[in-house]
Scaffold this active site. Structure first.
Site: not given
Ligand code: IFM
Length: 454
Positions: A172, A358
């Site tokens: 990210e 994710e």
């Molecule tokens: O916890 C985070 C993760 O570290 C990166 N993506 C989003 C998740 C939820 O906010």
């Protein structure tokens, strides 16, 4: 939690099911083991930055509880586990000396996963930059950091490349650049758009340099064993609240700075012209040859998608409809956006195989009689897996899904107040309790595995 209430989606037999975590959010820093401080250690120590005043010194104590946590993954029946290396744990200053104690931990983790039949998927940078690099050169504001990152990537590939299923360079980069350097919400806490855009460029440059370095390591391996290489982007598709020119333009810019800002250089070798025009003097300085470095072939594309952005230019703003409600972060729950977005990426970029690296839900979980009946989370996971099923039917090449996260953990500036885990963590005792969502995911994985037997 019955499968009739939340029916199991049908995914291709070779589709990978896993969970994801990151180092800073679960490991605990274990003073004395040679780990250097990260920018998140420093950020937590700055009063007012973390909403509940907490830090990452212990987190989920995964460093000491790793074998039992892998047992939990085995109980779930996971195909794969996505974790991150803490760069300052293996290279305390972000350059020069390595920390063998740090490497030994990841060595044990990878072997324990492989013994459990779980494929290890690693990320190199999930936000915990060595603080020494922040102090010496301004972190990702400097091109130097991109070169140090490539050195670190090559070392990881040399040591672990034969046992890892995949390595993602960055997690990210939008969050690192925008939340960390423009909005001051994340470490290192700067508030300059110009700095953030330069950082985004250096992150992409670091990604390209790291891929080149890791491919060179792979080519030199006599055994020919090497991981799939890629990057993980978070996408929050933008929707105009009204079909007015103002809202449509604002949504287009929001898309340009979120989705296309990272996809275009990776797949087309340039930043989007409308975003560059919008940024004006805040646009990054790009040196000759940078895009050629950034635009390396990817073996896979990791997409993290949780919600969408609702863009309204009116005052007061037109609120988003709430078809499925919001999660405990206040994020709208709209699974169909995942289908639409995967189809759009496929159409616009012809990407390599996609992994949903994710997707998950923060929920205000309640413990009753020792159990957590997190029905909204079950509905969220089921809805998003069904959205992936639809995207595949519409032609998107999606190969895997990693639920965020295995455990409740340190949710950055929210501290421990927001819970995303399939397992509840009692932070006083470190006891882990499987929630109803863990039972549902486990049953779904078991059913999915049966489909592999023909
Ligand atoms: O916890 C985070 C993760 O570290 C990166 N993506 C989003 C998740 C939820 O906010």
């Amino acid at each position: 939690m019955s499968s009739s209430q939340f029916p199991f989606p049908t995914l291709p037999a070779n589709f990978t099911l896993g969970v994801a975590t990151s180092a800073a959010q679960i490991e605990g820093t274990a003073p004395g083991d040679g780990k250097g401080p990260s920018i998140w250690d420093a950020f937590c120590a700055t009063p007012g930055k973390i909403k509940d005043g907490s830090d990452i010194a212990v987190a989920c104590d995964h460093l000491h509880r790793m074998p039992e946590d892998v047992e939990r993954m085995k109980w779930l029946g996971l195909d794969a586990y996505r974790f991150s290396f803490a760069w300052p744990r293996v290279q305390p200053l972000g350059q020069d000396a390595w920390n063998e104690t740090g490497f030994a931990f990841y060595d044990r983790l990878i072997d324990t996963l492989l013994d459990a039949g779980i494929a290890p998927h690693a990320t190199l940078h999930h936000w915990d930059l060595p603080q020494a690099l922040q102090e010496s050169v301004g972190g990702w504001q400097s091109r130097e950091t991109a070169h140090h990152f490539a050195g670190y990537a090559a070392e990881i590939a040399r040591r672990f490349g034969d046992r890892l299923a995949s390595i993602s360079t960055l997690n990210e980069p939008w969050c690192v650049a925008t939340l960390g350097y423009e909005r001051g919400q994340f470490a290192p806490g700067l508030t300059s758009r110009q700095a953030a855009m330069q950082v985004s460029h250096h992150l992409l440059l670091g990604h390209g340099l790291a891929l080149q370095a890791m491919r060179a390591v792979a080519q030199a391996r006599p055994d020919g064993r090497h991981p799939q290489l890629g990057i993980v982007l978070n996408h929050t598709p933008a929707f105009a609240a009204e079909k007015t020119p103002a809202d449509l333009q604002a949504a287009r810019i929001a898309d340009g700075l979120d989705v296309r800002w990272y996809m275009d250089p990776l797949f087309r070798g340039a930043y989007p012209a409308d975003a560059i025009e919008h940024l004006g003097a805040d646009a990054p300085v790009v040196q000759a040859g940078d895009f050629a470095v950034i635009r390396q072939p990817l073996d896979f594309l990791g997409i993290n998608l949780y919600t969408r952005q609702w863009v309204s230019t009116r005052e007061p703003k037109i609120p988003a409809p709430e078809p499925h409600g919001v999660n405990d972060m206040g994020w709208e729950i709209v699974p169909e956006v995942l289908t639409q977005h995967l189809v759009r990426l496929t159409r616009d970029y012809m990407p390599p195989p996609i992994l949903i690296t994710e997707n998950g839900m923060a929920n205000a979980d309640v413990v009753a009689g020792g159990e957590v009946q997190d029905t909204p989370r079950v509905a969220y996971v089921q809805g998003h897996l069904a959205a992936v099923e639809k995207a595949i039917a519409l032609g998107a090449d999606v190969r895997g899904y990693f639920y965020w996260s295995l455990l409740d953990n340190f949710e950055w500036d929210s501290g421990y107040a927001k819970r995303f885990g399939l397992f509840r963590v009692d932070y006083d005792t470190q006891a882990r309790t499987p929630k109803a969502s863990a039972h549902w995911y486990r049953a779904f994985i078991a059913k999915h595995k049966l489909s592999r037997q023909g």
